[in-house]
Write a protein that holds these residues in place. Structure first.
Motif, PDB file in Angstrom:
ATOM      1  N   LEU A   1       0.696  -1.240   0.037  1.00 14.63           N
ATOM      2  CA  LEU A   1       0.032   0.104   0.032  1.00 14.63           C
ATOM      3  C   LEU A   1       0.903   1.242   0.086  1.00 14.63           C
ATOM      4  O   LEU A   1       0.657   2.189  -0.565  1.00 14.63           O
TER       5      LEU A   1
ATOM      6  N   TYR B   1      -1.275  -2.019  -5.989  1.00 14.10           N
ATOM      7  CA  TYR B   1      -2.742  -1.983  -5.367  1.00 14.10           C
ATOM      8  C   TYR B   1      -3.397  -3.454  -5.493  1.00 14.10           C
ATOM      9  O   TYR B   1      -3.873  -3.779  -4.602  1.00 14.10           O
TER      10      TYR B   1
ATOM     11  N   ALA C   1      -6.741  -1.003  -0.196  1.00 14.32           N
ATOM     12  CA  ALA C   1      -6.356  -1.047  -1.915  1.00 14.32           C
ATOM     13  C   ALA C   1      -7.276  -0.557  -2.715  1.00 14.32           C
ATOM     14  O   ALA C   1      -6.667  -0.031  -3.748  1.00 14.32           O
TER      15      ALA C   1
END
Length: 782
Positions: free
Chosen positions: A652, A671, A690
């Motif tokens: 992330l 992501y 995400a």
């Protein structure tokens, strides 16, 4: 010690145009079929019948499914394997195989256990496999949609084991073997069923001749027919009998038949006659078993006591109380007699009938004291080997009290981290059976100690949810034993596990109970651990005041106890609280101190955690390249540790920094990987983060329709989890993507975001409210 950065979860970003199979196309087709059986004879009519299922052209929209049903030992797997090898070239994209163990004495293999294996065999990375069974099954069918593959499901007991593993297209073939008819597969799924009977007399004699060829002179056909009759014409029994005959070439068939008749008489007295042919199979087992040397026979029956589905060489040596070298020699004897199967170097398993027979023989012939001693030895082997693995996988965590293993037990030791992780991955399926076996035997200390050490010795790629039943068995044992310290230790593990699974209230309750026990028993170090853990729970719920208070108490207590390492870990957690509150300068000062201390100790996990926190701070201070450097350094540590939890979280930070630098493609990839990992790890909270990152990236790329989809999905997940802060952030992102096309809807989302933000008073929350209030039409509905 679980740190704030260690969280857990995946998603398939089809809308984003990304291939959900990292590395897809770079891996050869799976070739999982076991080797074809030697000395396969006849079954010509059955093979022709199976061939007809592929040539009669059935419904072009119905995937062909062939169920081969029949009694135990009838040769279902042998026939299916012979046919699979004959037709496999028609399926150029490979073969998948699994033994579902539907009739083993232990637990059968569920479809949700098989799906990850099949998905990784088709090119998915293990971390990208969804943990939700329905999602995994859907992805499985998606990957098979454009492939021509053969799927072999061996030893199924129920339709529930099979149906989720059926392909969805007519280009794949599924072969199922079962003792049951599995009628609903024919009714609902259009399966063809072949019921396999015993061999007729000429076929049975031919099989006996094939196995004994080269070992015996021509035997009389009538005598071979009599031997075949005593084996009930069942291939499994015939092969074992033939192997016995081949290894005694100078013994006449009359003598062999007399021996077998004696065993048949024994089994007639013992058998309940509950299955046709069962007496004959048992008689052949007994006949072959009685021919073993005393040492080999003892090992055979002791193997029936091993709790798991497969047994490694070291566990076998411990079970028997012999050296590894001697265990290997005896195993070779059992494999040679067809009483045991070798599945990999130094890994063995039983046919399910033979496992049941071995267990029965252990109960009949081994004194209770010997059975208990054997079980204690193998449990000791797992306990001490797992403790050795923990020394590499979680070296800074508390070790179990040092007690020597039982006599005759030599646990494994490991040369490096990867060896320890490899062992934990291989033995994963044996851990829960081992804890349950200890509990069932009344060995409560072994049960709770195994559960406790397996929390720290489990493979970093394993699912937290898989440990929970182990933990429940261990906690029950600790309560029966009245060991309050053990209870607190396991409750703490439950707390960390529930946190990773986004079950925050259960996590809080577990940690509070552990804290109560530790305060009542005067365990000051344990009290500090529990305070730190509770601080992390509050942090995950963005209850920053209580988080800071609990962590401050923990830090003070660690300092009082002189535990500088845990004091530093708590300092890093406090830095994260201050970062979440928007106190960037104080957070940076704290985390840099913690990072330096972790580097000095060469503590890779804690170093990565500190790098992750510092990356976020640098990004907000306007240093995106430095943020990316820090995040990528953390990610490398996670990959070196094979730690999917850390990798998922720290990706992330990589995506956030790449997005800020305008590298949108790389950010989407980060992501995507983070979301797929988090889904597999069942951390819905960070999976949704995400999605938010993906939505923000698409918004920056001017692809607002796709951005809105991801923000909407994130907001819904946060709402379901009761995470008001994250829902407010996601709604703000959704409103920004919708504003130009639908300003009224955007205004409604901004209004709801402001309402949710009203419950927070820290500096970041105040800035966030000011930003939302400044959005166009934010107060249109107010």
């Amino acid at each position: 010690m679980v740190q704030a950065g260690r969280v857990s979860g995946g998603v398939h970003f089809h809308a984003a145009g990304h291939d959900p199979r990292p590395g897809a196309g770079h891996q050869p087709p799976p070739q999982q079929l076991p080797g074809d059986l030697r000395h396969f004879v006849n079954r010509t009519a059955e093979l022709q019948s199976l061939d007809a299922t592929l040539t009669t052209g059935g419904d072009p929209f119905v995937p062909p499914v062939c169920v081969i049903a029949g009694t135990a030992g009838a040769g279902k797997t042998a026939l299916a394997l012979r046919w699979a090898h004959q037709v496999k070239d028609r399926f150029p994209d490979g073969q998948l195989y699994v033994n579902l163990r539907g009739y083993d004495p232990g637990e059968p293999v569920a479809a949700e256990e098989v799906l990850p294996r099949f998905l990784t065999a088709m090119g998915m990375t293990a971390k990208a496999v969804p943990s939700d069974p329905d999602s995994a099954a859907a992805l499985y069918r998606t990957l098979l949609a454009e492939r021509r593959m053969l799927v072999f499901l061996d030893n199924a007991a129920t339709v529930a084991q099979v149906r989720p593993l059926l392909p969805g297209n007519a280009h794949c073939l599924t072969i199922v073997t079962s003792r049951s008819r599995l009628s609903s597969l024919a009714v609902r799924d259009g399966a063809d069923r072949l019921t396999l009977g015993t061999l007729d007399e000429p076929e049975a004699v031919a099989l006996l001749r094939a196995v004994t060829a080269g070992h015996r002179a021509d035997d009389d056909s009538a005598k071979l027919a009599e031997l075949a009759r005593l084996c009930a014409h069942l291939p499994l029994a015939l092969r074992i009998a033939a192997e016995r005959a081949a290894t005694h070439p100078h013994m006449s068939l009359d003598e062999l038949i007399t021996d077998l008749c004696d065993e048949s008489a024994l089994w007639d007295a013992l058998s309940t006659g509950d299955e046709e042919g069962g007496e004959a199979v048992r008689a052949v087992f007994a006949w072959s078993y009685r021919a073993l040397s005393p040492d080999a026979a003892r090992l055979f029956r002791l193997l029936g006591l091993h709790p798991g589905p497969q047994f490694p060489l070291g566990a076998v040596a411990a079970l028997a109380g012999v050296s590894v070298r001697r265990a290997r020699q005896l195993l070779d004897v059992l494999v040679g007699a067809h009483l045991l199967e070798q599945r990999a170097p130094d890994r063995f398993e039983f046919h399910d009938l033979l496992r049941a027979y071995a267990c029965d023989q252990a109960q009949r012939e081994e004194p209770g004291e010997e059975r208990n001693a054997a079980l204690l030895r193998v449990l000791d082997w797992y306990l001490h080997t797992a403790d050795s693995a923990q020394g590499w996988i979680r070296p800074h965590e508390e070790r179990l009290p040092s007690q020597p293993p039982a006599e005759g037990v030599t646990p494994l030791s490991f040369a490096d981290y990867d060896q320890a992780v490899d062992w934990a991955e291989r033995e994963h399926a044996n851990f829960l059976p081992a804890v349950r076996a200890a509990s069932d035997a009344g060995l409560d200390v072994h049960a709770w100690q195994l559960a406790a050490v397996l929390w720290n010795a489990k493979a970093p790629s394993s699912l937290t949810a898989d440990w929970l039943p182990i933990g429940h068995a261990g906690l029950s044992a600790a309560r029966r034993a009245g060991d309050r310290a053990a209870q607190a230790r396991l409750l703490e593990s439950f707390g960390f596990g529930y946190t990773k699974l986004s079950r925050a209230e259960e996590a809080r309750q577990a940690h509070e109970e552990a804290l109560t026990i530790r305060r009542e028993t005067g365990d000051r170090a344990g009290e500090a651990d529990s305070l730190n853990a509770l601080g992390l729970v509050h942090l995950r719920r963005r209850e920053l005041g209580p988080a800071e208070a609990r962590l401050g108490e923990a830090a003070a207590l660690f300092a009082e106890l002189g535990d500088t390492r845990r004091q530093t870990v708590t300092l890093a957690n406090l830095a994260l609280v201050r970062f979440r509150a928007g106190e960037l300068e104080q957070a940076a000062e704290d985390i840099e101190r913690a990072l330096a201390a972790h580097r000095q100790r060469d503590d890779a996990r804690s170093t990565g955690n500190a790098l992750w926190i510092l990356s976020g701070i640098r990004l907000e201070l306007g240093e995106p390249q430095e943020a990316l450097n820090l995040a990528e350094e953390a990610l490398k540590l996670a990959l070196d540790l094979r730690n999917h939890v850390a990798e998922a979280c720290w990706l992330l930070a990589v995506g956030d920094a790449q997005q800020a630098l305008g590298d949108h493609g790389a950010a989407l990839t980060a992501y995507n990987r983070s979301a797929t990992l988090h889904r597999r790890l069942r951390d819905r909270s960070r999976e949704a983060l995400a999605w938010q990152g993906t939505g923000e990236t698409y918004h920056r790329m001017g692809r607002d329709e796709e951005a809105a989809g991801f923000h909407r999905r994130a907001a819904e997940a946060h709402r379901e989890l009761g995470d008001a802060w994250s829902e407010a952030v996601a709604l703000d992102g959704l409103a920004r993507t919708l504003y130009e096309q639908n300003p009224e809807t955007a205004a409604g989302h901004w209004s709801e975001s402001l309402r949710l933000l009203g419950g927070y008073e820290d500096a970041r929350a105040r800035r966030m409210r000011a930003d939302v209030e400044a959005r166009p039409a934010a107060d249109a509905e107010g």
